[in-house]
Scaffold this motif. Structure first.
Motif, short mmCIF file in Angstrom:
data_model
loop_
_atom_site.label_atom_id
_atom_site.label_comp_id
_atom_site.label_asym_id
_atom_site.label_seq_id
_atom_site.Cartn_x
_atom_site.Cartn_y
_atom_site.Cartn_z
N GLU A 142 0.83 -1.22 0.00
CA GLU A 142 0.00 0.00 0.00
C GLU A 142 0.86 1.26 0.00
O GLU A 142 0.56 2.23 -0.69
CB GLU A 142 -0.91 0.01 1.23
CG GLU A 142 -2.21 -0.71 0.97
CD GLU A 142 -3.01 -0.92 2.24
OE1 GLU A 142 -3.02 -0.01 3.10
OE2 GLU A 142 -3.61 -2.00 2.35
N THR A 143 1.95 1.23 0.78
CA THR A 143 2.85 2.40 0.81
C THR A 143 3.47 2.61 -0.57
O THR A 143 3.54 3.73 -1.07
CB THR A 143 3.98 2.14 1.85
OG1 THR A 143 3.35 1.78 3.07
CG2 THR A 143 4.85 3.35 2.04
N LEU A 174 -6.66 8.03 -10.55
CA LEU A 174 -5.71 7.98 -9.42
C LEU A 174 -6.27 7.10 -8.30
O LEU A 174 -5.56 6.24 -7.75
CB LEU A 174 -5.43 9.40 -8.91
CG LEU A 174 -4.74 10.33 -9.93
CD1 LEU A 174 -4.66 11.75 -9.39
CD2 LEU A 174 -3.34 9.82 -10.29
N ASN A 175 -7.55 7.27 -7.99
CA ASN A 175 -8.14 6.48 -6.89
C ASN A 175 -8.22 5.01 -7.25
O ASN A 175 -7.97 4.13 -6.42
CB ASN A 175 -9.52 7.02 -6.51
CG ASN A 175 -9.37 8.31 -5.72
OD1 ASN A 175 -8.36 8.54 -5.07
ND2 ASN A 175 -10.37 9.17 -5.81
N VAL A 225 1.31 6.34 -7.15
CA VAL A 225 0.26 7.28 -7.56
C VAL A 225 0.77 8.72 -7.49
O VAL A 225 0.56 9.52 -8.41
CB VAL A 225 -1.01 7.06 -6.70
CG1 VAL A 225 -2.00 8.21 -6.89
CG2 VAL A 225 -1.65 5.73 -7.05
N GLN A 226 1.46 9.05 -6.41
CA GLN A 226 1.94 10.43 -6.25
C GLN A 226 3.05 10.78 -7.25
O GLN A 226 2.98 11.79 -7.94
CB GLN A 226 2.51 10.64 -4.83
CG GLN A 226 1.50 10.49 -3.71
CD GLN A 226 0.46 11.59 -3.73
OE1 GLN A 226 0.66 12.65 -4.31
NE2 GLN A 226 -0.68 11.33 -3.10
N TYR A 281 5.68 -2.06 -8.17
CA TYR A 281 5.43 -0.61 -8.15
C TYR A 281 6.56 0.19 -8.77
O TYR A 281 6.64 1.40 -8.58
CB TYR A 281 5.05 -0.17 -6.72
CG TYR A 281 3.74 -0.85 -6.38
CD1 TYR A 281 2.57 -0.41 -6.98
CD2 TYR A 281 3.70 -1.99 -5.58
CE1 TYR A 281 1.37 -1.07 -6.78
CE2 TYR A 281 2.51 -2.66 -5.37
CZ TYR A 281 1.35 -2.20 -5.97
OH TYR A 281 0.15 -2.85 -5.80
N ARG A 316 2.28 1.61 -3.39
CA ARG A 316 1.23 1.99 -4.36
C ARG A 316 0.94 3.48 -4.26
O ARG A 316 0.76 4.16 -5.26
CB ARG A 316 -0.03 1.17 -4.06
CG ARG A 316 -0.96 1.02 -5.23
CD ARG A 316 -2.13 0.13 -4.87
NE ARG A 316 -1.70 -1.16 -4.40
CZ ARG A 316 -2.24 -1.82 -3.38
NH1 ARG A 316 -3.25 -1.31 -2.69
NH2 ARG A 316 -1.76 -2.99 -3.01
N GLU A 317 0.87 3.99 -3.03
CA GLU A 317 0.62 5.42 -2.86
C GLU A 317 1.77 6.25 -3.46
O GLU A 317 1.54 7.27 -4.11
CB GLU A 317 0.42 5.73 -1.37
CG GLU A 317 0.06 7.17 -1.06
CD GLU A 317 -1.22 7.66 -1.77
OE1 GLU A 317 -2.12 6.84 -2.02
OE2 GLU A 317 -1.29 8.87 -2.09
N ARG A 366 -4.93 3.53 -6.84
CA ARG A 366 -4.64 3.39 -5.40
C ARG A 366 -5.21 2.09 -4.85
O ARG A 366 -4.73 1.56 -3.86
CB ARG A 366 -5.36 4.50 -4.62
CG ARG A 366 -4.54 5.70 -4.40
CD ARG A 366 -5.17 6.72 -3.49
NE ARG A 366 -4.27 7.83 -3.53
CZ ARG A 366 -4.50 8.97 -4.20
NH1 ARG A 366 -5.64 9.19 -4.81
NH2 ARG A 366 -3.59 9.90 -4.21
N ARG A 367 -6.29 1.60 -5.49
CA ARG A 367 -6.99 0.45 -4.92
C ARG A 367 -6.55 -0.89 -5.50
O ARG A 367 -6.61 -1.91 -4.81
CB ARG A 367 -8.51 0.61 -5.14
CG ARG A 367 -9.13 1.65 -4.22
CD ARG A 367 -10.65 1.57 -4.22
NE ARG A 367 -11.22 2.04 -5.47
CZ ARG A 367 -11.63 3.30 -5.68
NH1 ARG A 367 -11.54 4.18 -4.70
NH2 ARG A 367 -12.13 3.64 -6.84
#
Ligand code: SAM
Length: 228
Positions: A12-13, A34-35, A19-20, A55, A15-16, A38-39
């Motif tokens: 998750e880290t 983007l969302n 996205v950023q 990633y 992946r975020e 994120r999922r």
């Protein structure tokens, strides 16, 4: 804390950060894209020996000599679709099923078609396991689209063709958009085609890309271009 929990919070880290740094910072501005990215757990769509690279800012090999596209390329194509709410979308070249999952997070219904039977079967099973019940995957030649499921508000093609296949144009709804790589087997340009009237289309060039070939009746013939 279990090792599984550690792994998934680590993903998750990452992946975020993807996205950023890879998407938002490079101009992806549709919050739904983007969302959605994120999922979706990209690591689940990769062979075990590739998961640690899930990633990274790159395309990666999957089964059957095919690839999962670079996250930024997936995001750029879906950003360019500008989907309406509750859209019906055709995804040509299911591959791992990753882009179909991202689309499933953003659209009403996703129709995904893959020419390699083993990939279609694996993606269909994984998408079901992950709970994506608004995606249908079939094995077939996506260069001629999916006539029975038309019209589509968006069509995304993850393989390059010498020209935009006529059947795909005709399966767009008026106002619908198609995004795909068009060019030689070695190099293509990303093209967005918008159906602005029954017989009227607007074509925009979005920049250079490099994809595997779209092999089929309205794409490249046979297997001669497979390894690009
Ligand atoms: N969207 C995929 C993902 O998220 O993993 C990546 C797709 S990969 C770059 C391109 C895929 O297009 C390959 O799996 C290839 O077998 C498939 N393909 C090539 N020609 C096709 C055709 N005529 N119809 C359907 N799929 C095709």
């Amino acid at each position: 804390m279990s090792a599984n929990h550690d792994n998934s919070s680590n993903c998750e880290t990452q992946r975020e950060a993807m996205v950023q740094l890879q998407l938002a910072a490079r101009g992806i501005d549709d919050e739904r894209v983007l969302n959605a990215m994120r999922r979706v757990p990209r690591e689940r769509f990769l062979p075990a020996n590739m998961r640690e690279f899930a990633y990274e800012d790159t395309a990666l090999p999957i089964a059957c000599d095919q690839t999962i596209s670079q996250p930024w390329v997936v995001a750029s194509m879906l950003n360019a679709l500008q989907l309406p709410a509750d859209a019906r979308v055709l995804d040509v070249g299911t591959g791992s099923g990753y882009a179909a999952a991202v689309l499933a997070e953003m659209a009403g219904r996703v129709y995904s078609i893959e020419r390699v039977p083993a990939l279609a079967a694996a993606a269909s099973e994984l998408l079901r396991e992950l709970g994506y019940d608004n995606v249908e995957v079939i094995h077939g030649d996506g260069s001629v689209g999916w006539p029975a499921a038309r019209p589509f508000d968006g069509i995304v093609v993850a393989a390059g063709a010498p020209a935009i296949p006529e059947p795909l144009k005709l399966q767009l709804s008026v106002g619908g958009r198609l995004v795909m790589p068009v060019g030689s087997a070695a190099m293509q340009g990303l093209v967005r085609l918008t159906r602005i009237g029954e017989d009227e289309f607007e074509r925009e060039e979005l920049g250079p890309v490099r994809f595997v070939p779209l092999i089929g009746e309205a794409g490249w013939p046979g297997d001669s271009h497979r390894h690009n």
